[in-house]
Design an enzyme around this catalytic site. Structure first.
Site, PDB file in Angstrom:
ATOM      1  N   LYS A 120      26.041 -18.377  58.089  1.00  0.00           N
ATOM      2  CA  LYS A 120      25.066 -19.287  58.690  1.00  0.00           C
ATOM      3  C   LYS A 120      24.001 -18.516  59.465  1.00  0.00           C
ATOM      4  O   LYS A 120      22.803 -18.769  59.321  1.00  0.00           O
ATOM      5  CB  LYS A 120      25.776 -20.305  59.589  1.00  0.00           C
ATOM      6  CG  LYS A 120      24.849 -21.269  60.282  1.00  0.00           C
ATOM      7  CD  LYS A 120      24.676 -20.864  61.733  1.00  0.00           C
ATOM      8  CE  LYS A 120      23.478 -21.556  62.332  1.00  0.00           C
ATOM      9  NZ  LYS A 120      23.311 -21.137  63.735  1.00  0.00           N
ATOM     10  N   ASP A 138      24.710 -25.758  59.882  1.00  0.00           N
ATOM     11  CA  ASP A 138      25.301 -25.756  61.214  1.00  0.00           C
ATOM     12  C   ASP A 138      25.932 -27.124  61.461  1.00  0.00           C
ATOM     13  O   ASP A 138      26.042 -27.934  60.551  1.00  0.00           O
ATOM     14  CB  ASP A 138      24.247 -25.422  62.271  1.00  0.00           C
ATOM     15  CG  ASP A 138      23.211 -26.521  62.399  1.00  0.00           C
ATOM     16  OD1 ASP A 138      23.333 -27.547  61.705  1.00  0.00           O
ATOM     17  OD2 ASP A 138      22.278 -26.368  63.197  1.00  0.00           O
TER      18      ASP A 138
END
Length: 220
Positions: A120, A138
């Site tokens: 991420k 996220d």
DNA sequence: ATCCCGAGGG
DNA sequence: CCCTCTGGAT
């Protein structure tokens, strides 16, 4: 979600915010990387409060190493998980100096070798710093994608794969930020503010919890 | 009590 | 898959 609805979903968010940007503050790609590492399980506002003072004097790996772990901790005490983050940022800075010539690498595999940097974080750096068509998932993106039905997946990786495959070309670079901002300010975790949602008619969540608004004929 | 631009380890 | 790390805001 149907292809036409996916296009319309992004089209409306794009109309409201033509050029969405990250709310994490940084002065270069290195400080961006650090800010994103610090942002895990913490609010952008909280991270910015700490990094404003930090980045005033520390803007590269060498300065960070000289500051040291204890010095860094004193700057980020107010951020969650600060012990692990301080250790990772110092280690990551050493690695940048030793293996990457003091520069932040610009490919995902290299980024992911850095301590504290997972998929991420790497995706965010590539998207924000290079404008790459990555789809960082996220907590907001995961929730919005699943709740609305835009991209239903049990894991963040599954959601990322769907977004990567289905996102229409005009929206691919900014899709991540439209979803995150929509999640942060409207499609909130605890109490989604559906009454001011621009894509409520496209949402799979709305019909179950909130019946379609019926506007009395008298005020139409 | 829950959530915030997760990652690493078991 | 699970758990842990962690302070601040609501």
């Amino acid at each position: 979600m149907k292809k036409a609805d996916i296009f319309e979903f992004y089209r409306r968010l794009a109309e409201l915010n033509p050029s969405p940007e990250t709310e994490l503050e940084s002065v270069n790609i290195y400080t961006l990387l650090v800010a994103v590492v610090l942002s895990a399980q913490s609010t952008d506002a909280g991270v910015n409060k700490a990094t404003r003072a930090l980045f005033a004097t520390v803007r590269d790996p060498q300065a960070m190493v000289e500051l040291g772990e204890a010095g860094l901790k004193s700057h980020i005490k107010t951020i969650g998980l600060f012990n692990t983050k301080a250790r990772n940022v110092i280690a990551l800075s050493h690695l940048l100096i030793d293996k990457f010539g003091g520069e932040v690498p610009t490919d995902r595999d290299a980024l992911e070798t850095l301590p504290g940097v997972g998929r991420k974080t790497a995706n965010v750096v590539l998207n924000v710093a290079l404008g790459a068509e990555t789809f960082p998932v996220d907590t907001h993106v995961f929730r919005v994608a699943n709740r609305t039905g835009l991209a239903k997946g049990k894991t963040v990786m599954a959601v990322e794969t769907i977004l990567e495959r289905q996102t229409p070309q005009p929206f691919r670079t900014h899709a991540h930020h439209w979803l995150i901002l929509h999640g942060r300010y409207t499609c909130k975790a605890r109490t989604p503010e559906c009454w001011r949602c621009p894509v409520i008619d496209l949402c799979a969540f709305r019909p179950k919890s909130l019946p379609p608004a019926k506007i009395p004929a008298s005020i139409r």
